[in-house]
Write an enzyme that holds these catalytic residues in place. Structure first.
Site, mmCIF file in Angstrom:
data_model
loop_
_atom_site.group_PDB
_atom_site.id
_atom_site.type_symbol
_atom_site.label_atom_id
_atom_site.label_comp_id
_atom_site.label_asym_id
_atom_site.label_seq_id
_atom_site.Cartn_x
_atom_site.Cartn_y
_atom_site.Cartn_z
ATOM 1 N N PHE A 1 0.870 -1.362 -0.095
ATOM 2 C CA PHE A 1 -0.080 -0.118 -0.008
ATOM 3 C C PHE A 1 0.880 1.316 0.130
ATOM 4 O O PHE A 1 0.812 2.090 -0.920
ATOM 5 C CB PHE A 1 -0.845 -0.050 1.340
ATOM 6 N N TYR B 1 5.360 -7.616 15.961
ATOM 7 C CA TYR B 1 5.400 -6.310 15.498
ATOM 8 C C TYR B 1 6.113 -5.228 16.209
ATOM 9 O O TYR B 1 6.773 -4.490 15.547
ATOM 10 C CB TYR B 1 3.973 -5.907 14.757
HETATM 11 N N1 NAD Z 1 -0.499 1.624 6.800
HETATM 12 C C1 NAD Z 1 -0.286 1.933 7.980
HETATM 13 O O1 NAD Z 1 -1.215 2.634 8.424
HETATM 14 C C2 NAD Z 1 1.134 1.858 8.590
HETATM 15 C C3 NAD Z 1 1.254 2.479 9.748
HETATM 16 C C4 NAD Z 1 2.417 2.318 10.549
HETATM 17 C C5 NAD Z 1 3.535 1.700 9.932
HETATM 18 N N2 NAD Z 1 3.553 1.291 8.684
HETATM 19 C C6 NAD Z 1 4.536 0.601 8.025
HETATM 20 O O2 NAD Z 1 4.565 1.125 6.687
HETATM 21 C C7 NAD Z 1 5.156 -0.104 5.942
HETATM 22 C C8 NAD Z 1 4.087 -0.349 4.770
HETATM 23 O O3 NAD Z 1 3.067 -0.728 5.380
HETATM 24 P P1 NAD Z 1 1.765 -0.827 4.155
HETATM 25 O O4 NAD Z 1 0.635 -0.554 5.041
HETATM 26 O O5 NAD Z 1 2.052 -0.474 3.030
HETATM 27 O O6 NAD Z 1 1.666 -2.579 4.479
HETATM 28 P P2 NAD Z 1 1.608 -3.572 2.980
HETATM 29 O O7 NAD Z 1 1.514 -4.887 3.771
HETATM 30 O O8 NAD Z 1 0.751 -3.067 2.086
HETATM 31 O O9 NAD Z 1 3.073 -3.517 2.594
HETATM 32 C C9 NAD Z 1 4.125 -4.114 2.813
HETATM 33 C C10 NAD Z 1 4.976 -4.807 1.849
HETATM 34 O O10 NAD Z 1 6.222 -5.195 2.234
HETATM 35 C C11 NAD Z 1 6.541 -6.360 1.695
HETATM 36 N N3 NAD Z 1 7.150 -7.361 2.296
HETATM 37 C C12 NAD Z 1 7.048 -7.858 3.640
HETATM 38 N N4 NAD Z 1 8.054 -8.551 4.025
HETATM 39 C C13 NAD Z 1 9.134 -8.497 3.027
HETATM 40 C C14 NAD Z 1 10.258 -8.835 2.888
HETATM 41 N N5 NAD Z 1 10.936 -9.727 3.790
HETATM 42 N N6 NAD Z 1 10.988 -8.662 1.802
HETATM 43 C C15 NAD Z 1 10.498 -8.084 0.789
HETATM 44 N N7 NAD Z 1 9.207 -7.503 0.790
HETATM 45 C C16 NAD Z 1 8.392 -7.711 1.658
HETATM 46 C C17 NAD Z 1 4.971 -7.076 1.345
HETATM 47 O O11 NAD Z 1 4.949 -7.982 0.395
HETATM 48 C C18 NAD Z 1 4.248 -5.817 1.027
HETATM 49 O O12 NAD Z 1 4.367 -5.490 -0.363
HETATM 50 C C19 NAD Z 1 5.479 -1.079 6.973
HETATM 51 O O13 NAD Z 1 6.749 -1.238 7.526
HETATM 52 C C20 NAD Z 1 4.512 -0.972 8.060
HETATM 53 O O14 NAD Z 1 4.820 -1.299 9.270
HETATM 54 C C21 NAD Z 1 2.162 1.507 7.844
#
Ligand code: NAD
Length: 329
Positions: free
Chosen positions: A14, A148
């Site tokens: 995302f 997490y």
């Molecule tokens: N969306 C939110 O509200 C939010 C809030 C706080 C923190 N975050 C952080 O932002 C980042 C992205 O979150 P998101 O909401 O886009 O989640 P998401 O699940 O949509 O995206 C995460 C991506 O990381 C990839 N991924 C996971 N493990 C991997 C690995 N070992 N090697 C390569 N790729 C890997 C997944 O395939 C996915 O495409 C994360 O680190 C998350 O902790 C998001």
């Protein structure tokens, strides 16, 4: 002039996909890396034809090699929704620890600046509201969310150690709940969960009595904040989020109004360690980055709802997560 080169991990997810869009717009060369464990190539397929975009299918918890120079690394790879990290807890711990270590090593080798995606979850179930960066948090390391929350806390510690010990240029963004197009309908986060239920004609499930609060930031605002922080000279953590706080109960009512569903709200038990309040103190982001969110919830929700409505019917099938407790995250 030669383009700046940026590595974005978690690029098919995302937030990662929106960051790819932004860096392409700024005329960078973008190397998008993802192992697709929770991401989807559809989120970035519109970029594949561009000469300044490349995709690398790779697990960043294993050794990471990228040929050529790198100016910036954005480490966004990590399962991010409670449903995902309960399903794949070890991978979640590994990508926050081993993955971060691999990428810090790469950044050191390339003399690149690295920003890590941290989270409001480092504050756990907070005893102060709103949460300033100085608050150390209230996290249960062995609770279900520990995999997490502690991975993210370790990630911050490791990043800070590379900054102080190796002089690496690092940035830490603490992201609060963000929403927008390309979220997965069935990832268990509260917003897609409510919209998915409304679109399927089901009642909206609130966990607890609905008095717990969240603050939702639209993805374009978040991306702008991350971009500014990356280009700033500030290495301490910075909260990026929208301080407009709402109870989950009120939020369910907003979704009912937005979608016009005739269904009602039903209540289920609150999951273990669910934070009761969540609201960013963004004083630092305002002062240091001249940043604050511009898109209000009504506007952002409308765009997001249009996106979910445009998905094919099979996206609505709640096949993924029947067996898992959903959280009002
Ligand atoms: N969306 C939110 O509200 C939010 C809030 C706080 C923190 N975050 C952080 O932002 C980042 C992205 O979150 P998101 O909401 O886009 O989640 P998401 O699940 O949509 O995206 C995460 C991506 O990381 C990839 N991924 C996971 N493990 C991997 C690995 N070992 N090697 C390569 N790729 C890997 C997944 O395939 C996915 O495409 C994360 O680190 C998350 O902790 C998001």
């Amino acid at each position: 002039m030669e383009r700046k080169r940026v590595l974005i991990t978690g690029a098919a997810g995302f937030l990662g996909s929106h960051l790819c869009d932004r860096f392409i717009k700024e005329d960078y060369h973008v190397i998008a890396m993802d192992n697709l464990i929770t991401g989807d190539l559809q989120n970035i397929e519109h970029l594949f034809a561009l000469e300044n975009f490349e995709f690398s299918h790779h697990d960043v918890s294993k050794f990471v090699y990228v040929p050529g120079k790198l100016d910036y690394i954005l480490h966004f790879a990590s399962p991010a929704s409670p449903i995902d990290y309960l399903k794949i807890p070890i991978q979640t711990l590994k990508v926050g620890s081993l993955g971060t270590h691999n990428l810090l090593g790469l950044a050191k080798n390339k003399k690149a600046r690295m920003i890590i995606a941290s989270t409001s979850e480092v504050y756990g179930d907070p005893s102060v509201n709103p949460q300033p960066e100085e608050y150390w948090g209230n996290v249960n390391p062995v609770g279900p969310r520990g995999v997490y929350d502690e991975a993210k806390r370790f990630q911050e510690a490791m990043t800070m150690a590379y900054h102080t010990f190796h002089g690496l240029e690092t940035r830490i963004v603490r992201i609060f709940n963000t929403y927008g197009p390309r979220m997965r309908l069935n990832d268990g986060r509260v917003l897609p969960a409510f919209i998915g239920q409304a679109l399927r004609g089901e009642d909206l499930t609130v966990f607890g009595d609905g008095s717990q609060t969240r603050s939702f930031c639209y993805v374009d605002d978040l991306v702008e904040g991350i971009y500014r922080l990356l280009l700033s000279d500030y290495a301490q953590p910075v909260n990026i989020g929208n301080p407009d706080e709402i109870t989950i109960g009120q939020f369910a009512e907003e979704i009912i109004k937005l979608t016009g569903t005739t269904q009602k709200v039903i209540y289920k038990d609150l999951p273990v360690d669910d934070p009761k309040q969540r609201r960013p103190d963004i004083t630092k982001a305002r002062a240091l980055l001249n940043w604050e969110p511009k898109i209000n919830r009504a506007e952002g929700l409308k765009i997001t709802y249009e996106y979910f409505k445009s998905l094919p019917a099979e996206a609505l099938i709640n096949k993924e997560h029947k067996d898992f407790t959903t959280y009002n995250r």
